[in-house]
Design a protein around this motif. Structure first.
Motif, PDB file in Angstrom:
ATOM      1  N   ALA A  47     -11.586  37.869  83.095  1.00 45.98           N
ATOM      2  CA  ALA A  47     -10.213  38.316  82.837  1.00 45.98           C
ATOM      3  C   ALA A  47      -9.552  37.293  81.922  1.00 45.98           C
ATOM      4  O   ALA A  47      -9.651  36.094  82.138  1.00 45.98           O
ATOM      5  CB  ALA A  47      -9.435  38.449  84.139  1.00 45.98           C
ATOM      6  N   TYR A  83      -5.821  36.585  80.333  1.00 44.88           N
ATOM      7  CA  TYR A  83      -4.408  36.943  80.269  1.00 44.88           C
ATOM      8  C   TYR A  83      -3.816  36.314  79.021  1.00 44.88           C
ATOM      9  O   TYR A  83      -3.857  35.095  78.844  1.00 44.88           O
ATOM     10  CB  TYR A  83      -3.685  36.441  81.524  1.00 44.88           C
ATOM     11  CG  TYR A  83      -2.186  36.620  81.471  1.00 44.88           C
ATOM     12  CD1 TYR A  83      -1.332  35.532  81.270  1.00 44.88           C
ATOM     13  CD2 TYR A  83      -1.620  37.882  81.611  1.00 44.88           C
ATOM     14  CE1 TYR A  83       0.045  35.693  81.216  1.00 44.88           C
ATOM     15  CE2 TYR A  83      -0.238  38.054  81.563  1.00 44.88           C
ATOM     16  CZ  TYR A  83       0.580  36.960  81.367  1.00 44.88           C
ATOM     17  OH  TYR A  83       1.942  37.120  81.308  1.00 44.88           O
ATOM     18  N   THR A  92      -3.489  41.755  79.999  1.00 44.69           N
ATOM     19  CA  THR A  92      -4.714  41.200  80.563  1.00 44.69           C
ATOM     20  C   THR A  92      -5.898  41.964  79.996  1.00 44.69           C
ATOM     21  O   THR A  92      -5.955  43.190  80.081  1.00 44.69           O
ATOM     22  CB  THR A  92      -4.727  41.319  82.094  1.00 44.69           C
ATOM     23  OG1 THR A  92      -3.633  40.581  82.629  1.00 44.69           O
ATOM     24  CG2 THR A  92      -6.029  40.761  82.661  1.00 44.69           C
TER      25      THR A  92
END
Lengths: 98, 138
Positions: free
Chosen positions: A25, A27, A34
């Motif tokens: 992930a 961000y 994201t």
């Protein structure tokens, strides 16, 4: 010399990256978006630095630093080019067209 | 048999040599398959707050005019429009995208402003507001 795009990393403080095992992930603080990154995107983010480099150099670094699974020699450039453009279109890498 | 170059996990081969530290495996996939899924921020719990967000045209502090294709050009470039004196709300932009003009603008000016808005990039003022207009309504 034919012009080809060169790529570099975006500023390091923009992305908060978390390894989730099967994917990563990332961000982006600037957009609040994201991004879920599957292979080979995280490796490409790791390879790129401040200096803009071209496709061939990026492919060489990939081959040098990772065990690449699932491709023939002929496809690597195409795959990496597609992934880099995808990342650039999302603002996750910098692309400079000379 | 110790290998002075060992810095991490390694495997002893039957013939006594040790391999290098294994590199991380990376699946390459195929060119046509995307490797990224993007999750936009949940900006609004109600339609009201989304549509009240604001988009300046252009971002404040640039001092540039807006050409008919939405790009930013030097002031007094022929055919370019001055900055909008007021920000537009998400609702106003949504209506304009559906055919009405932005409030207080001529049709050509409205088109130029809308083209500017369509070209907004992450990091520019109003991008998140515009992006939220494009999220499918449930």
């Amino acid at each position: 010399m034919a012009s080809e795009p060169h790529y570099s990393a975006i500023s390091a403080d923009r992305l908060k990256r978390v390894d989730l095992g099967a994917f990563e992930a990332a961000y982006d603080r600037q957009s609040g978006i994201t991004h879920l990154l599957a292979d080979p995107a995280p490796a490409l983010l790791d390879i790129l630095g401040e200096t803009h480099i071209g496709l061939d150099a990026i492919c060489r670094r990939l081959q040098r630093d990772y065990d690449l699974v699932g491709e023939g020699e002929a496809d690597l450039s195409d795959i990496v080019a597609a992934r880099l453009d995808e990342l650039a279109d999302l603002g996750l890498v910098e692309r400079r067209r000379d | 048999m110790a290998n002075p170059n060992d810095q991490g996990p390694s495997e002893a081969q039957p013939d006594g040599a040790t391999s290098r530290m294994p590199r991380r495996a990376v699946l390459l996939g195929v060119a046509a398959t995307s490797a990224v899924v993007s999750i936009r921020p949940a900006l609004a719990q109600t339609a009201g707050s989304v549509l009240n967000c604001e988009i300046p045209v252009p971002e404040r502090g640039r001092g540039m005019f807006v050409a008919s294709d939405g790009s930013l050009v030097e002031p007094d470039t022929p055919g370019a429009f001055p900055p909008s004196p007021r920000d537009f709300t998400g609702e106003e932009v949504r209506r304009a995208l559906n055919g009405r003009s932005l409030p207080g603008t001529t049709p050509e000016q409205s088109q130029a402003y809308l083209n500017y808005i369509r070209r907004l990039q992450a990091g520019q003022s109003g991008f998140t507001c515009y992006a939220s207009l494009q999220m499918p309504r449930r």
